[in-house]
Design an enzyme around this catalytic site. Structure first.
Site, PDB file in Angstrom:
ATOM      1  N   GLY A  17       0.782  -1.232   0.000  1.00  0.00           N
ATOM      2  CA  GLY A  17       0.000   0.000   0.000  1.00  0.00           C
ATOM      3  C   GLY A  17       0.811   1.279   0.000  1.00  0.00           C
ATOM      4  O   GLY A  17       0.331   2.318   0.473  1.00  0.00           O
ATOM      5  N   ARG A  70     -13.847 -15.980 -11.173  1.00  0.00           N
ATOM      6  CA  ARG A  70     -13.420 -14.570 -11.224  1.00  0.00           C
ATOM      7  C   ARG A  70     -14.636 -13.657 -11.331  1.00  0.00           C
ATOM      8  O   ARG A  70     -14.671 -12.579 -10.738  1.00  0.00           O
ATOM      9  CB  ARG A  70     -12.521 -14.335 -12.434  1.00  0.00           C
ATOM     10  CG  ARG A  70     -11.136 -14.887 -12.290  1.00  0.00           C
ATOM     11  CD  ARG A  70     -10.229 -14.396 -13.410  1.00  0.00           C
ATOM     12  NE  ARG A  70      -8.956 -15.088 -13.373  1.00  0.00           N
ATOM     13  CZ  ARG A  70      -7.939 -14.784 -12.559  1.00  0.00           C
ATOM     14  NH1 ARG A  70      -8.048 -13.773 -11.729  1.00  0.00           N
ATOM     15  NH2 ARG A  70      -6.830 -15.478 -12.580  1.00  0.00           N
ATOM     16  N   ARG A  96      -5.154  -8.723  -8.939  1.00  0.00           N
ATOM     17  CA  ARG A  96      -6.130  -9.671  -9.499  1.00  0.00           C
ATOM     18  C   ARG A  96      -6.425  -9.273 -10.938  1.00  0.00           C
ATOM     19  O   ARG A  96      -6.535  -8.072 -11.234  1.00  0.00           O
ATOM     20  CB  ARG A  96      -7.457  -9.651  -8.717  1.00  0.00           C
ATOM     21  CG  ARG A  96      -7.352 -10.006  -7.255  1.00  0.00           C
ATOM     22  CD  ARG A  96      -6.893 -11.409  -7.012  1.00  0.00           C
ATOM     23  NE  ARG A  96      -7.721 -12.432  -7.645  1.00  0.00           N
ATOM     24  CZ  ARG A  96      -7.363 -13.708  -7.778  1.00  0.00           C
ATOM     25  NH1 ARG A  96      -6.185 -14.115  -7.339  1.00  0.00           N
ATOM     26  NH2 ARG A  96      -8.167 -14.564  -8.357  1.00  0.00           N
ATOM     27  N   LEU A  98      -8.931  -8.644 -13.676  1.00  0.00           N
ATOM     28  CA  LEU A  98     -10.354  -8.275 -13.595  1.00  0.00           C
ATOM     29  C   LEU A  98     -11.073  -8.640 -14.888  1.00  0.00           C
ATOM     30  O   LEU A  98     -10.514  -8.534 -15.981  1.00  0.00           O
ATOM     31  CB  LEU A  98     -10.472  -6.775 -13.327  1.00  0.00           C
ATOM     32  CG  LEU A  98      -9.947  -6.356 -11.953  1.00  0.00           C
ATOM     33  CD1 LEU A  98      -9.741  -4.848 -11.880  1.00  0.00           C
ATOM     34  CD2 LEU A  98     -10.884  -6.824 -10.845  1.00  0.00           C
ATOM     35  N   HIS A 114       1.246   0.603 -13.308  1.00  0.00           N
ATOM     36  CA  HIS A 114       1.977  -0.615 -13.674  1.00  0.00           C
ATOM     37  C   HIS A 114       3.467  -0.283 -13.771  1.00  0.00           C
ATOM     38  O   HIS A 114       3.840   0.694 -14.447  1.00  0.00           O
ATOM     39  CB  HIS A 114       1.462  -1.167 -15.004  1.00  0.00           C
ATOM     40  CG  HIS A 114       2.139  -2.453 -15.370  1.00  0.00           C
ATOM     41  ND1 HIS A 114       1.840  -3.647 -14.745  1.00  0.00           N
ATOM     42  CD2 HIS A 114       3.125  -2.721 -16.249  1.00  0.00           C
ATOM     43  CE1 HIS A 114       2.611  -4.595 -15.242  1.00  0.00           C
ATOM     44  NE2 HIS A 114       3.397  -4.063 -16.159  1.00  0.00           N
ATOM     45  N   THR A 146      -8.837  -1.115 -19.205  1.00  0.00           N
ATOM     46  CA  THR A 146      -9.790  -1.697 -20.145  1.00  0.00           C
ATOM     47  C   THR A 146      -9.658  -3.211 -20.008  1.00  0.00           C
ATOM     48  O   THR A 146      -8.986  -3.689 -19.094  1.00  0.00           O
ATOM     49  CB  THR A 146      -9.503  -1.236 -21.584  1.00  0.00           C
ATOM     50  OG1 THR A 146      -8.170  -1.595 -21.907  1.00  0.00           O
ATOM     51  CG2 THR A 146      -9.689   0.272 -21.736  1.00  0.00           C
ATOM     52  N   GLU A 148      -8.043  -5.411 -21.616  1.00  0.00           N
ATOM     53  CA  GLU A 148      -6.753  -6.036 -21.903  1.00  0.00           C
ATOM     54  C   GLU A 148      -5.835  -5.887 -20.689  1.00  0.00           C
ATOM     55  O   GLU A 148      -5.659  -4.767 -20.185  1.00  0.00           O
ATOM     56  CB  GLU A 148      -6.132  -5.326 -23.108  1.00  0.00           C
ATOM     57  CG  GLU A 148      -5.005  -6.078 -23.749  1.00  0.00           C
ATOM     58  CD  GLU A 148      -4.390  -5.263 -24.879  1.00  0.00           C
ATOM     59  OE1 GLU A 148      -3.240  -5.517 -25.214  1.00  0.00           O
ATOM     60  OE2 GLU A 148      -5.079  -4.353 -25.390  1.00  0.00           O
ATOM     61  N   LEU A 149      -5.224  -6.968 -20.211  1.00  0.00           N
ATOM     62  CA  LEU A 149      -4.384  -6.919 -19.017  1.00  0.00           C
ATOM     63  C   LEU A 149      -3.240  -5.926 -19.207  1.00  0.00           C
ATOM     64  O   LEU A 149      -2.440  -6.077 -20.123  1.00  0.00           O
ATOM     65  CB  LEU A 149      -3.819  -8.321 -18.725  1.00  0.00           C
ATOM     66  CG  LEU A 149      -2.817  -8.408 -17.567  1.00  0.00           C
ATOM     67  CD1 LEU A 149      -3.479  -8.076 -16.241  1.00  0.00           C
ATOM     68  CD2 LEU A 149      -2.161  -9.770 -17.526  1.00  0.00           C
ATOM     69  N   GLU A 179       6.246   6.305  -9.150  1.00  0.00           N
ATOM     70  CA  GLU A 179       4.825   5.921  -9.073  1.00  0.00           C
ATOM     71  C   GLU A 179       4.096   6.867  -8.133  1.00  0.00           C
ATOM     72  O   GLU A 179       2.990   7.335  -8.415  1.00  0.00           O
ATOM     73  CB  GLU A 179       4.670   4.479  -8.558  1.00  0.00           C
ATOM     74  CG  GLU A 179       5.330   3.433  -9.429  1.00  0.00           C
ATOM     75  CD  GLU A 179       5.002   2.003  -9.032  1.00  0.00           C
ATOM     76  OE1 GLU A 179       3.933   1.766  -8.439  1.00  0.00           O
ATOM     77  OE2 GLU A 179       5.812   1.104  -9.334  1.00  0.00           O
TER      78      GLU A 179
HETATM   79  C1  GAR Z   1       3.552  -1.214  -7.407  1.00  0.00           C
HETATM   80  O1  GAR Z   1       4.879  -1.250  -7.875  1.00  0.00           O
HETATM   81  C2  GAR Z   1       2.588  -1.258  -8.575  1.00  0.00           C
HETATM   82  O2  GAR Z   1       3.076  -0.583  -9.706  1.00  0.00           O
HETATM   83  C3  GAR Z   1       2.488  -2.737  -8.836  1.00  0.00           C
HETATM   84  O3  GAR Z   1       2.435  -3.304  -7.550  1.00  0.00           O
HETATM   85  C4  GAR Z   1       3.186  -2.490  -6.651  1.00  0.00           C
HETATM   86  C5  GAR Z   1       2.330  -2.198  -5.449  1.00  0.00           C
HETATM   87  O4  GAR Z   1       3.067  -1.528  -4.468  1.00  0.00           O
HETATM   88  N1  GAR Z   1       1.326  -3.072  -9.618  1.00  0.00           N
HETATM   89  C6  GAR Z   1       1.312  -4.003 -10.553  1.00  0.00           C
HETATM   90  O5  GAR Z   1       2.267  -4.709 -10.810  1.00  0.00           O
HETATM   91  C7  GAR Z   1       0.000  -4.136 -11.306  1.00  0.00           C
HETATM   92  N2  GAR Z   1       0.169  -4.896 -12.504  1.00  0.00           N
HETATM   93  P1  GAR Z   1       2.321  -0.839  -3.238  1.00  0.00           P
HETATM   94  O6  GAR Z   1       1.398  -1.900  -2.625  1.00  0.00           O
HETATM   95  O7  GAR Z   1       3.434  -0.467  -2.299  1.00  0.00           O
HETATM   96  O8  GAR Z   1       1.569   0.351  -3.752  1.00  0.00           O
END
Ligand code: GAR
Length: 221
Positions: A17, A70, A96, A98, A114, A146, A148-149, A179
């Site tokens: 988180g 799912r 997950r 979706l 991502h 959307t 598409e994964l 991020e």
């Molecule tokens: C982050 O690096 C995010 O970009 C990635 O999970 C991590 C969560 O970190 N998400 C994905 O890979 C989605 N495909 P956090 O729980 O510390 O925010």
């Protein structure tokens, strides 16, 4: 969303988180004009649930293990999110896949972060894959979700240099700092009406943006 009332967010997490924390901090600083109505996890042990509780935000857990398909999980998740009457749904490390059952009702107001420069490296282990490929840069993409994964239209990307001796962890540490900057920024653009998902793609201030999203280096700040 009505004038004078902060926009309502649902933030969906599966783990640590830290992106959730970035939203909490961006709201506290005034950079993001919103309130987090609820944090929902599919994982009862997600550490991010404690961050939410510490910030006084309601939490819910919808454990995917309690559902046989799912679609059934997604229907329960969609119903929970809809009950909070939110303006925007933020996937923040929500791990997950979706289905349309969840994605369709929130089209145009469902965002994901991502950890790669999409369209490179959808899916898992993005930093390891970038290092194995010998890439000289890596980064992060915030995009509309959307069907598409990891393939929905990008909004913004931030690039970092790959350094000699980088491991997946050192690269991840450098990327996640970005991020935390660009994800609340993209949410603010959407909530203040600057950003839209249209049939022709993503528009910022009425202009179509590049297919890989806005480059954060180019953002006035
Ligand atoms: C982050 O690096 C995010 O970009 C990635 O999970 C991590 C969560 O970190 N998400 C994905 O890979 C989605 N495909 P956090 O729980 O510390 O925010």
């Amino acid at each position: 969303m009505s004038a004078g009332t902060p926009a309502r967010l649902a933030i969906l997490i599966s783990g640590r988180g830290s992106n959730l924390q970035a939203f909490i901090d961006a709201i506290a600083s005034g950079a993001l004009e919103a309130q987090i109505s609820v944090v929902i996890s599919n994982n009862p042990d997600a550490a991010g649930l404690q961050r939410a509780t510490a910030a006084g935000i309601p939490t819910r857990c919808i454990n995917h293990r309690d559902y046989t398909t799912r679609e059934a999980f997604d229907a329960a998740l969609a119903a929970e999110v809809q009950s909070w009457e939110v303006d925007l749904v933020i996937l923040a490390g929500f791990m997950r896949i979706l289905t349309p059952v969840f994605v369709q009702p929130f089209r145009g107001r469902l965002l994901n972060v991502h950890p790669s420069l999409l369209p490179k490296y959808p899916g898992l282990n993005t930093h390891q894959r970038a290092l194995e490929a010998g890439d000289r840069e890596a980064g992060v993409t915030v995009h509309f979700v959307t069907l598409e994964l990891d393939g929905g239209p990008p909004i913004i990307q931030s690039r970092v240099a790959v350094m000699p001796g980088d491991t997946p962890q050192t690269l991840a540490d450098r990327v996640i700092a970005r991020e935390h900057i660009i994800y609340p920024l993209a949410a603010q653009w959407l909530l203040c009406g600057r950003l839209q998902l249209t049939d022709k793609g993503v528009c910022l201030d009425g202009q179509a943006i590049p297919a890989t999203g806005i480059d954060y280096q180019q953002v006035d700040r």
